[in-house]
Design a protein around this motif. Structure first.
Motif, mmCIF file in Angstrom:
data_model
loop_
_atom_site.group_PDB
_atom_site.id
_atom_site.type_symbol
_atom_site.label_atom_id
_atom_site.label_comp_id
_atom_site.label_asym_id
_atom_site.label_seq_id
_atom_site.Cartn_x
_atom_site.Cartn_y
_atom_site.Cartn_z
ATOM 1 N N LEU A 159 9.116 5.500 -8.676
ATOM 2 C CA LEU A 159 9.557 6.270 -7.515
ATOM 3 C C LEU A 159 10.501 5.390 -6.709
ATOM 4 C CD1 LEU A 159 9.171 8.998 -6.124
ATOM 5 C CD2 LEU A 159 7.319 7.989 -4.789
ATOM 6 N N VAL A 160 11.736 5.853 -6.509
ATOM 7 C CA VAL A 160 12.779 5.057 -5.875
ATOM 8 C C VAL A 160 13.121 5.666 -4.521
ATOM 9 C CG1 VAL A 160 15.086 4.080 -6.134
ATOM 10 C CG2 VAL A 160 13.659 4.455 -8.150
ATOM 11 N N ILE A 177 13.796 0.519 -2.409
ATOM 12 C CA ILE A 177 12.434 0.136 -2.790
ATOM 13 C C ILE A 177 12.092 0.911 -4.050
ATOM 14 C CG2 ILE A 177 9.990 0.127 -2.172
ATOM 15 C CD1 ILE A 177 10.754 -0.037 0.727
ATOM 16 N N ILE A 178 11.706 0.170 -5.098
ATOM 17 C CA ILE A 178 11.320 0.789 -6.382
ATOM 18 C C ILE A 178 9.811 0.638 -6.512
ATOM 19 C CG2 ILE A 178 11.635 0.780 -8.877
ATOM 20 C CD1 ILE A 178 14.350 -0.509 -8.460
ATOM 21 N N TRP A 179 9.087 1.745 -6.384
ATOM 22 C CA TRP A 179 7.620 1.742 -6.504
ATOM 23 C C TRP A 179 7.228 1.971 -7.959
ATOM 24 C CZ3 TRP A 179 4.093 0.647 -2.755
ATOM 25 C CH2 TRP A 179 4.533 0.637 -1.430
ATOM 26 N N LEU A 180 6.368 1.107 -8.485
ATOM 27 C CA LEU A 180 5.802 1.305 -9.823
ATOM 28 C C LEU A 180 4.482 2.056 -9.667
ATOM 29 C CD1 LEU A 180 6.470 -2.185 -11.461
ATOM 30 C CD2 LEU A 180 8.015 -0.251 -11.134
ATOM 31 N N THR A 205 0.849 -1.198 0.000
ATOM 32 C CA THR A 205 0.000 0.000 0.000
ATOM 33 C C THR A 205 0.877 1.238 0.000
ATOM 34 O OG1 THR A 205 -1.729 -1.170 1.201
ATOM 35 C CG2 THR A 205 -1.829 1.235 1.193
ATOM 36 N N PHE A 206 0.666 2.105 -0.962
ATOM 37 C CA PHE A 206 1.413 3.357 -1.080
ATOM 38 C C PHE A 206 0.497 4.514 -0.699
ATOM 39 C CE2 PHE A 206 2.904 7.101 -3.356
ATOM 40 C CZ PHE A 206 4.256 7.095 -3.059
ATOM 41 N N THR A 207 0.995 5.428 0.122
ATOM 42 C CA THR A 207 0.218 6.588 0.576
ATOM 43 C C THR A 207 0.742 7.833 -0.123
ATOM 44 O OG1 THR A 207 -0.131 5.549 2.725
ATOM 45 C CG2 THR A 207 -0.551 7.921 2.557
ATOM 46 N N HIS A 208 -0.118 8.507 -0.858
ATOM 47 C CA HIS A 208 0.266 9.750 -1.531
ATOM 48 C C HIS A 208 0.331 10.911 -0.530
ATOM 49 C CE1 HIS A 208 0.113 8.371 -5.738
ATOM 50 N NE2 HIS A 208 -0.834 7.536 -5.322
ATOM 51 N N ASN A 209 0.850 12.023 -1.024
ATOM 52 C CA ASN A 209 0.969 13.197 -0.149
ATOM 53 C C ASN A 209 -0.385 13.743 0.266
ATOM 54 O OD1 ASN A 209 3.766 13.076 -0.336
ATOM 55 N ND2 ASN A 209 3.848 14.451 -2.121
ATOM 56 N N ASP A 210 -1.413 13.529 -0.550
ATOM 57 C CA ASP A 210 -2.746 14.025 -0.191
ATOM 58 C C ASP A 210 -3.528 13.039 0.668
ATOM 59 O OD1 ASP A 210 -3.123 12.060 -2.034
ATOM 60 O OD2 ASP A 210 -4.251 13.278 -3.467
ATOM 61 N N GLY A 211 -2.916 11.953 1.088
ATOM 62 C CA GLY A 211 -3.582 10.992 1.967
ATOM 63 C C GLY A 211 -4.208 9.818 1.256
ATOM 64 N N ARG A 212 -4.239 9.831 -0.072
ATOM 65 C CA ARG A 212 -4.808 8.701 -0.805
ATOM 66 C C ARG A 212 -3.911 7.490 -0.670
ATOM 67 N NH1 ARG A 212 -4.555 8.785 -5.780
ATOM 68 N NH2 ARG A 212 -3.143 10.559 -6.067
ATOM 69 N N THR A 213 -4.528 6.323 -0.541
ATOM 70 C CA THR A 213 -3.797 5.067 -0.489
ATOM 71 C C THR A 213 -4.181 4.216 -1.687
ATOM 72 O OG1 THR A 213 -5.498 4.027 0.886
ATOM 73 C CG2 THR A 213 -3.642 5.098 2.023
#
Length: 405
Positions: free
Chosen positions: A102-103, A89-92, A57-65
């Motif tokens: 995003l690395v 960690i390499i996020w696609l 689970t990735f959390t964006h800066n605006d709070g979206r997951t």
């Protein structure tokens, strides 16, 4: 969620499973690039086995997951002829591979990020030229990992934290110069003389299936092996059944679309046929009105002349019928003259064929008769138009007649 380590088959099954999911649990990648994402990850794992794919689970800066794919592990780097491993960690992201991933460097609890660093900010976000110049579809994860290894080798981003020495020596050691702040690949965070080493976890090698000489051969539990094999077979069979079911449903949908197109064509033909029938109905109604009007006129004429017929003995055909108005009389005269001239021209044709009259006389007679016939036909055409107008006026006056529709 991630596959078992060091298993290419499990990794392929894992990627095929997560990228083929549909519905709310589906990953947010577009369908046309999922095959490319799978190929990028398989190539990365084949070249760098220390990186393993998984979902998290990735959390964006605006709070979206959002649930995304990532490659988690270490990237090797060479510093002063010694190989170290940098945890990353390499996020696609959702727009991958059209946009760069995003690395992050992923320091452990005994590591800190070098400050300042040219390519890593204090939050661990990596920004190297390859990420900034990402070009779809030529850019890929393998080249990204090679660039990370290259730039990290030029300037290592992590250091081990200095720990207090439990047995301090009576003589203080001098502070090392910055140029000697790195050492070889061992697990000691602080080298001789208090030198800070780069915080690189040791390279992990898989344990030998034969064990050590002192402990003997290490065997897996047969029940666990049977359980894993059964799960593998179930996963493969489930994946095969899902693919077959999907192909069958797509074939059914294609058939329904074709049937829908045929039905639409038939609907258009039915609408055209219905319009033609309505037009024909209107034409028949107009003809019926004309027939009823003419029947009314004939019935009236019979009532008027029925008594006369009983008093007459031998009736002359030429005087039995009289035109009802001057237009009818004029039409009758023009028609009779036209037909008479037609008969005369026919007789002249027979005569010229038999040779009873000379040719020049035949031409003069035909020219004269044709001119006269033309005038009779033109007059008949004008009379017919006048009669049509009179009939329309008569129909309007009989709108209240019981025979009107």
């Amino acid at each position: 969620m991630m596959p078992p380590p060091n298993s290419a088959q499990y990794t392929q099954q894992f990627l095929s499973s997560v990228l083929s999911q549909r519905g709310p649990s589906a990953l947010p990648y577009t369908e046309d690039v999922k095959w490319l994402i799978r190929q990028h990850l398989l190539s990365l794992i084949e070249t760098y086995p220390s990186l393993q794919p998984k979902t998290a689970t990735f959390t964006h800066n605006d709070g979206r997951t959002v649930n995304l794919l990532q490659a988690d592990g270490t990237v090797p780097m060479v510093y002063q002829d010694v190989t170290y491993n940098i945890p990353v960690i390499i996020w696609l992201m959702e727009s991958y591979p059209r946009h760069s991933p995003l690395v992050f460097v992923n320091p452990t609890r005994d590591m800190i990020i070098k400050r300042p660093h040219q390519f890593v900010n204090p939050s661990g976000v990596v920004s190297i030229p390859y990420l900034q110049n990402w070009i779809y579809p030529s850019s890929n994860l393998v080249e990204l990992a090679r660039n990370l290894s290259h730039f990290f080798g030029r300037d290592p981003p992590l250091y081990a934290q200095r720990r207090p020495n439990p047995n301090p020596s009576p003589s203080p050691s001098p502070h090392p110069p910055p140029s000697t702040s790195f050492s070889n690949n061992n697990n000691s965070p602080v080298g001789p003389g208090g030198v800070i080493r780069p915080a690189i976890p040791p390279r992990a090698f898989p344990q030998s299936p034969y064990g050590s000489g002192s402990t003997g051969r290490i065997m897996d539990d047969p029940s666990e092996v049977y359980k894993r094999n059964a799960i593998d077979k179930l996963v493969v069979k489930l994946h095969t059944d899902i693919l077959a079911l999907r192909e069958a449903r797509e074939a059914d949908m294609e058939g329904l679309f074709n049937a829908q197109g045929v039905l639409r064509q038939r609907e258009e033909r039915l609408n055209e046929g219905l319009k033609e029938m309505q037009d024909e109905k209107e034409g028949l109604e107009q003809q019926l009105q004309m027939v009823l009007m003419n029947s009314d006129v004939l019935e009236g004429w019979l009532r008027e002349n029925e008594a006369k017929m009983t008093n007459l003995g031998n009736v002359d055909v030429d005087t039995a019928f009289e035109p009802c108005d001057h237009l009818s009389k004029q039409m009758l005269d023009c028609t009779a003259s036209d037909l008479a001239i037609e008969d005369v021209i026919y007789s002249l044709d027979k005569a010229i064929q038999d040779g009873t009259i000379p040719f020049d006389q035949y031409l003069r007679n035909v020219r004269s008769l044709s001119r006269e016939q033309f005038f009779h036909r033109a007059t008949a055409s004008k009379v017919r138009a006048a009669q049509m107008q009179a009939q329309v006026a008569n129909m309007a006056s009989r709108a209240s007649s019981p025979y009107a529709l």
